[in-house]
Enzyme design. Sequence first.
Site, short mmCIF file in Angstrom:
data_model
loop_
_atom_site.label_atom_id
_atom_site.label_comp_id
_atom_site.label_asym_id
_atom_site.label_seq_id
_atom_site.Cartn_x
_atom_site.Cartn_y
_atom_site.Cartn_z
N GLU A 101 -4.64 -8.83 2.81
CA GLU A 101 -5.69 -8.53 3.78
C GLU A 101 -6.89 -9.46 3.71
O GLU A 101 -7.41 -9.92 4.74
CB GLU A 101 -6.15 -7.07 3.61
CG GLU A 101 -5.18 -6.04 4.17
CD GLU A 101 -4.00 -5.74 3.28
OE1 GLU A 101 -3.17 -4.91 3.64
OE2 GLU A 101 -3.91 -6.35 2.18
N GLU B 239 0.83 -1.21 0.00
CA GLU B 239 0.00 0.00 0.00
C GLU B 239 0.87 1.26 0.00
O GLU B 239 0.60 2.21 -0.75
CB GLU B 239 -0.95 -0.03 1.19
CG GLU B 239 -1.94 -1.19 1.10
CD GLU B 239 -3.26 -0.92 1.75
OE1 GLU B 239 -4.24 -0.65 1.03
OE2 GLU B 239 -3.32 -0.98 3.00
#
Length: 281
Positions: free
Chosen positions: A155, A135
């Site tokens: 995730e 990210e």
Amino acid sequence: MGGTEHAATAPARPEDAGTEHLTVTRTGATLVLTLNRPEAKNALSLPMLVGLYDGWLAADADDGIRSIVLTGAGGSFCAGMDLKALAGGGMTGEEHRERLRADPDLHWKAMLRHHRPRKPVIAAVEGHCVAGGTEILQGTDIRVAGEGATFGLYEVRRGLFPIGGSTVRLPRQIPRTHALEMLLTGRPYPAPEAARIGLIGHVVPDGTALEKALEIAERINACGPLAVEAVKASVYEAAELTEADGLAAELARGWPVFDTADAKEGSRAFAEKRPPVFRRA
């Protein structure tokens, strides 16, 4: 959530931006921010995030800095948030908690979700660059990785959401089919595949990512800083506009660069067959 720019007071000197989990060094006109929790594959801690955000601010506040390199210590880039430490409260100190209370968006700014530095940011990746590491990567401008590096957004495998901006930014940076596969499967991506789909730009022998990133930084540092910053700003601005509006915005941002002393120096240096001396003027 806030916007992409937030006013804040920068540290007086770039070296003041470091914490026990982040080292800040300078190589010529390049500021190097090194995530420094090798025992945890540089998993994100609150002290690290505070140091990162202060580093972005320090680089932009110092006109002598023309580029930033983000890397990790100990053969890893970043393995994401330190979930064990977060659950146990072991990743905070009172000073850092106070910073977060004063600015609840600080961690997003540190991860380049809510903040975009003026100076070009080059990622030098070795080893793990997964979850929050991937990210943060999406907030960098140029990306270099060792051939053994691994990327991925894990995730969903843990029943979590990649809330650091990936569902918005990743489909804008790589083809949607690849973005959705990465987001929905949570599988690891080796560096050559990450390069093939466009997530990174260079794959180099393991252990040389930082060397390559600094080489790219030196090429940037040799260019006119006002021009470099205007070009970066124009690229990101145009990405949010129609083509017609983007072209108009480009003219508005680009024409003033031609009136600078640096532009005149660049032309003179070319005619005189010498390296230009840019003064940010």
